[in-house]
Design a protein around this motif. Structure first.
Motif, short mmCIF file in Angstrom:
data_model
loop_
_atom_site.label_atom_id
_atom_site.label_comp_id
_atom_site.label_asym_id
_atom_site.label_seq_id
_atom_site.Cartn_x
_atom_site.Cartn_y
_atom_site.Cartn_z
N VAL A 524 0.83 -1.21 0.00
CA VAL A 524 0.00 0.00 0.00
C VAL A 524 0.86 1.26 0.00
CG1 VAL A 524 -1.78 1.27 1.27
CG2 VAL A 524 -1.84 -1.24 1.19
N THR A 525 1.94 1.26 0.79
CA THR A 525 2.76 2.46 0.93
C THR A 525 3.44 2.84 -0.38
OG1 THR A 525 3.15 1.82 3.23
CG2 THR A 525 4.59 3.51 2.30
N THR A 526 3.95 1.84 -1.10
CA THR A 526 4.67 2.12 -2.35
C THR A 526 3.78 1.98 -3.57
OG1 THR A 526 5.38 -0.19 -2.51
CG2 THR A 526 6.83 1.33 -1.31
N ASN A 527 2.51 1.63 -3.35
CA ASN A 527 1.56 1.45 -4.45
C ASN A 527 2.07 0.42 -5.46
OD1 ASN A 527 -0.90 1.96 -5.74
ND2 ASN A 527 0.00 3.53 -7.07
N GLN A 528 2.62 -0.67 -4.93
CA GLN A 528 3.16 -1.74 -5.77
C GLN A 528 2.20 -2.93 -5.70
OE1 GLN A 528 7.09 -2.97 -4.66
NE2 GLN A 528 7.27 -4.53 -6.25
N LEU A 529 1.62 -3.29 -6.84
CA LEU A 529 0.61 -4.35 -6.91
C LEU A 529 1.16 -5.52 -7.70
CD1 LEU A 529 -2.40 -4.65 -5.97
CD2 LEU A 529 -3.04 -4.09 -8.32
N THR A 530 1.06 -6.73 -7.12
CA THR A 530 1.51 -7.94 -7.79
C THR A 530 0.36 -8.94 -7.82
OG1 THR A 530 3.77 -7.61 -6.96
CG2 THR A 530 3.23 -9.78 -7.83
N GLU A 531 -0.12 -9.26 -9.03
CA GLU A 531 -1.26 -10.17 -9.21
C GLU A 531 -0.82 -11.40 -9.99
OE1 GLU A 531 -5.24 -7.54 -9.32
OE2 GLU A 531 -3.95 -7.27 -11.08
N ARG A 532 -1.34 -12.57 -9.57
CA ARG A 532 -1.01 -13.81 -10.26
C ARG A 532 -2.22 -14.73 -10.26
NH1 ARG A 532 4.53 -14.50 -7.31
NH2 ARG A 532 5.95 -13.41 -8.68
N THR A 533 -2.40 -15.45 -11.38
CA THR A 533 -3.42 -16.50 -11.48
C THR A 533 -2.81 -17.64 -12.28
OG1 THR A 533 -5.27 -14.93 -11.39
CG2 THR A 533 -5.71 -17.12 -12.27
N TYR A 534 -2.84 -18.84 -11.72
CA TYR A 534 -2.26 -19.99 -12.43
C TYR A 534 -2.96 -21.27 -11.99
CZ TYR A 534 0.53 -19.85 -8.11
OH TYR A 534 0.94 -19.78 -6.81
N THR A 535 -3.01 -22.23 -12.91
CA THR A 535 -3.60 -23.55 -12.66
C THR A 535 -2.54 -24.61 -12.88
OG1 THR A 535 -5.78 -22.79 -13.37
CG2 THR A 535 -5.42 -25.16 -13.32
N ASP A 536 -2.46 -25.57 -11.96
CA ASP A 536 -1.46 -26.63 -12.05
C ASP A 536 -2.10 -27.99 -11.80
OD1 ASP A 536 1.15 -25.19 -12.35
OD2 ASP A 536 0.48 -24.24 -10.50
N PHE A 537 -1.45 -29.01 -12.38
CA PHE A 537 -1.89 -30.39 -12.19
C PHE A 537 -0.75 -31.17 -11.52
CE2 PHE A 537 -4.41 -28.73 -15.63
CZ PHE A 537 -5.68 -29.18 -15.32
N PHE A 538 -1.12 -31.98 -10.55
CA PHE A 538 -0.13 -32.70 -9.75
C PHE A 538 -0.45 -34.19 -9.74
CE2 PHE A 538 -0.68 -28.41 -8.09
CZ PHE A 538 0.61 -27.92 -8.22
N PRO A 539 0.15 -34.94 -10.67
CA PRO A 539 -0.08 -36.39 -10.71
C PRO A 539 0.76 -37.11 -9.65
CG PRO A 539 1.42 -35.75 -12.46
CD PRO A 539 0.99 -34.48 -11.78
N SER A 540 0.31 -38.29 -9.26
CA SER A 540 1.08 -39.14 -8.34
C SER A 540 0.74 -40.59 -8.63
CB SER A 540 0.76 -38.82 -6.88
OG SER A 540 -0.59 -39.11 -6.58
N MET A 541 1.68 -41.48 -8.32
CA MET A 541 1.44 -42.91 -8.52
C MET A 541 2.32 -43.70 -7.56
SD MET A 541 1.71 -45.28 -11.96
CE MET A 541 0.15 -44.67 -12.58
N THR A 542 1.76 -44.79 -7.02
CA THR A 542 2.50 -45.70 -6.16
C THR A 542 2.22 -47.13 -6.59
OG1 THR A 542 2.39 -44.19 -4.27
CG2 THR A 542 2.89 -46.49 -3.80
#
Length: 811
Positions: A524-542
């Motif tokens: 807020v003080t420095t008016n620095q905005l960082t926005e992110r949106t991401y989708t990930d897939f996490f497979p696993s197998m045993t």
């Protein structure tokens, strides 16, 4: 809301049709009893008669009854209960046509049974169960009177560095959970939570190096689950622990646990108060870069005296609506305070031998942290085949304040006053709110196939305000260049599905977890905005193969993510003295890891595991030097990659009837690469090893003892190397003849050798750091149990807040 529906609707349309399947299984019922009465809470295991493969398990209800639903075949049952000998039934045939009722299974009391405390003491220190390595605290008398963090230091493969960062077999970013529940705290706050816990609250520590799809994806370094003690009887029971210790000052740890269980409800609660005074010492010798100016030599000596006091409580109720449907409410709180007085002395000059001036910085630091969490949960068992659904609604709040004062004064080498440096103070209030909903579903199709699925939606809102003031001519003036308010919002939506296939002695578990993350960081003080949106897939197998009862092998794979914690994204600068500070990084990216592990288990005791992990965009704490300011600062950066190949051995040794050894050996090769780190290429390699060995001695029915040693060779982490370390502990335990209590005497860090020694691996960044504290201590702990001792425990809830609290703030 649209984002959430993307996961909810596929989940519903996928699960509901499957739940309408036609069942071909046959119901099997029976009763477990002794020669006087039926036995509740007895374990019943169903095996195939042909090859002794475990098919399913059950536990008897309050009337000693059990039931299974399985397909046609030839089976037998193995029944067990505490204090009784195991009984194996004759084989019986199922044809799938009607309910099959078995004759009552009669258990005989174990005439050689030990008293209750002896049974606890004989439990192995380390156990391997599936994908978990279990470290049993009750089998370690020297752990009595320790904090949760000190107990974790004793766990095999776990390393806690000079900044109290937790790593597992060389891997950082470990997810720490409590009773399977994510704390949603940052690394620093998790450490504070563990410091506030007493070892008397902890039953065991579970280590999962390669967790699958049902676990949170935010665990690139694996999962450490702290399992707390539970009550186990109907009616009323509880325990009281009173402990005291000495490490140059008096320590105190006290707790009470209560449980009341009747047919239709269970009420449980606990409270503990701990006070841990300690002292920390730090030395840093460093040389500033001299490309554009002459080099300066800084020799820093810090001494901090602190008191950490905590209040922890838990209260909950389970309502048993029917035999198969339960609703629960849980409320937990952690209130702790921290007071610290510090003194820093820095000799500055053209060499270490002849300083030109000396900077002295006395400081005061105090903080208060309050964390409260509320959980409403439901569990429903929908049929006898094991179809079940669980739902959790969670809300958690965290508020904390941190106030610090620093006075910098310069003196000449002869001790005479030279001039005042910076005199400043700061205030850092923090407010965090977390909401989550989680649902899990299990659907056995038949004895070969089982499906699992789940969804989770979590929202985190964090507001951190850092106010910095300078003393100018006796008046406190706000410094707007160093003050900063940082707000962070994050939403994570997740869904997973798992397919379990069992064919003879082979089992396969394949899973996929999808997570969508949206975050906004606002300075807020420095008016620095960082926005992110991401989708990930996490497979696993045993893949797992039971060759026979003595030989089991498995191979596992998983992909994981580690998101930056909220405080590391905050760009504010926090000064420790005029030449030392911490700085956040709003440009941090999440790191991703790919993990493989192969495990072989022999006779359910000996195990060997080989693993490999590759992590990209590694989140690492880095110590750097600012040539312009002549300062050393700590920040968090993304490094290019981290590769680890590990080999782990777990081998207990029975030396004699009264002497048993537990040994865990971990060896790994680690390579860290960062092509452009502060203008320098980093390519660091290191082979490291650690050995944890514990000797347990059964001296008599009432007396037992233990002695343990942990040692590790040099290790690398980020852009620094940690030198070898050694620590030794010992303990003595006396069990009262009436079985209602015990007395434990423990001695920690006997040789006062537990200290961190760190130096830089980055060319041109020259420093040597040594950190140690009052780790050598003596502790006496008294535990008394009262009430009934056969009570069932409250349900072990895994709430929906298990992944976010880890990241509330931190180092």
């Amino acid at each position: 809301m649209k984002t959430y529906l993307r996961f909810v609707f596929p989940f519903l349309f996928y699960i509901l049709p499957l739940s309408l399947r036609a069942q071909q299984n046959q119901k099997v019922t029976g009763t477990i009893r002794d020669n006087k009465q039926t036995l509740p809470a007895a374990s019943v295991l169903l095996y195939t008669a042909k090859d002794s493969v475990l098919v399913t398990t059950a536990m008897t209800d309050g009337e000693g009854k059990f039931s299974f639903a399985v397909g046609p075949g030839l089976y037998y049952i193995l029944a067990t209960s505490v204090g009784y000998d195991k009984v194996k039934t004759a084989a019986f045939q199922l044809n799938g046509s009607a309910v099959h009722e078995l004759p009552a299974v009669l258990l005989k009391e174990n005439t050689n049974k030990l008293n209750e405390v002896s049974i606890v003491a004989s439990k192995p220190v380390l156990e391997r169960k599936g994908d978990k390595l279990i470290f049993n605290i009750e089998a370690t008398p020297s752990a009595a009177g320790l904090t949760g963090l000190e107990v974790l230091r004793k766990a095999p493969g776990v390393t806690i560095d000079h900044n109290e960062n937790i790593s597992l077999a060389g891997k950082n970013n470990v997810l720490v959970t409590i009773d399977g529940k994510q704390t949603y705290l940052s690394g620093a706050e998790v450490v504070n939570l563990l410091k506030s816990m007493s070892s008397s609250e902890i039953e065991s520590i579970e280590i999962v190096n390669n967790p699958g799809a049902r676990y949170e994806a935010n665990a690139t370094g694996g999962i450490i689950n702290i399992k707390t003690k539970k009550s186990r009887a109907e009616g009323f029971n509880g325990s009281l622990t009173i402990g005291a210790g000495y490490n140059q000052r008096i320590q105190s740890n006290n707790s009470v646990n209560l449980n009341y269980r009747k047919q239709f409800f269970n009420v449980f609660g606990s409270y503990d108060y701990n006070r841990w005074p300690f002292q920390e010492n730090l030395t840093i010798d460093r040389v500033t870069p001299g490309m554009n100016s002459k080099q300066l030599y800084f020799s820093q000596r810090n001494k901090d005296t602190s008191v950490f006091a905590s209040n922890n409580f838990k209260i909950g109720t389970d309502f048993f609506l029917t035999k198969n449907h339960t609703v629960g409410v849980l409320f937990k709180g952690n209130i702790n305070g921290f007071d610290q007085k510090g003194f820093s002395r820095i000799a500055i000059g053209d060499s270490f031998a002849q300083p030109d001036s000396i900077l002295q910085t006395p400081s005061k630091n105090s903080s208060d942290r309050n964390n409260f969490s509320y959980n409403v949960n439901y569990k429903g068992v929908l049929d006898t085949a094991g179809q079940e659904i669980t739902v959790d609604l969670d809300y958690s709040t965290f508020d904390g304040t941190n106030n610090a004062n620093f006075v910098n004064r310069f003196f000449l080498p002869d001790g005479s006053f030279f001039k005042n440096g910076q005199i400043y103070r700061n205030f850092a209030p923090s407010d965090i709110n977390i909401k989550a909903i989680k649902g899990d579903y299990v659907l056995p199709l038949n004895k070969m196939f089982k499906l699992e699925a789940g969804i989770k939606v979590a929202s985190v809102k964090s507001d951190n305000n850092f106010v910095y003031e300078n003393d100018i001519n006796g008046e406190w003036i706000r410094d707007n260049n160093r003050s900063n308010r940082f707000k962070y919002d994050e939403q994570v939506s997740a869904a997973y599905t798992i397919v379990n296939v069992t064919a003879g002695k082979m089992s396969i578990q394949a899973g996929l977890r999808a997570e969508r993350t949206s975050s906004t960081g606002n300075s807020v003080t420095t008016n620095q905005l960082t926005e992110r949106t991401y989708t990930d897939f996490f497979p696993s197998m045993t893949l797992s193969r039971n060759f026979d009862a003595d030989h089991v092998a498995s191979l596992s794979y998983s992909r994981k993510i580690n998101r930056p914690n909220y405080q590391n994204l905050n760009p504010f600068i926090y000064y420790l003295d005029q030449y030392t500070y911490n700085e956040g990084n709003p440009n941090l990216k999440p790191e991703y890891s790919t993990n493989f592990e192969a495990t072989y288990l022999l006779k359910q005791k000996y195990s060997v595991a080989i693993g490999y992990s590759h992590t990209s965009d590694v989140i690492a704490q880095i110590l750097l030097q600012n040539e312009a300011k002549k300062s050393m600062y700590q920040t968090v950066l993304n490094l290019a990659s981290n590769d680890i190949v590990s080999l782990t051995f777990n081998f207990p040794v029975k030396v004699s009837k009264w002497w048993g050894m537990t040994n865990n050996l971990v060896g790994y090769h680690k390579q860290i690469q960062a092509p452009d780190l502060n203008g320098t290429d980093l390519n660091s390699k290191q082979f490291s090893a650690s050995l944890y060995t514990q000797n347990n001695f059964m001296l008599s029915k009432q007396f037992s003892a233990d002695a343990s040693v942990y040692t590790s060779t040099a290790q690398i982490d980020g852009a620094f190397k940690v030198k070898s370390m050694l620590s030794a502990d010992a303990g003595l335990r006396y069990n009262f003849p009436n079985q209602n209590g015990n007395l434990k005497l423990g001695v920690g860090d006997i040789f006062h050798s537990q200290r961190g020694r760190v130096f830089s691996t980055l060319p041109g960044n020259v420093y040597n750091l040594v950190q140690w504290g009052t780790s050598t201590n003596v502790r006496l702990t008294f535990t008394y149990r009262f009430g009934k001792t056969t009570v069932k425990s409250e349900r072990n809830r895994q709430t929906g807040l298990d992944a976010e609290q880890k990241r509330l703030g931190g180092k």
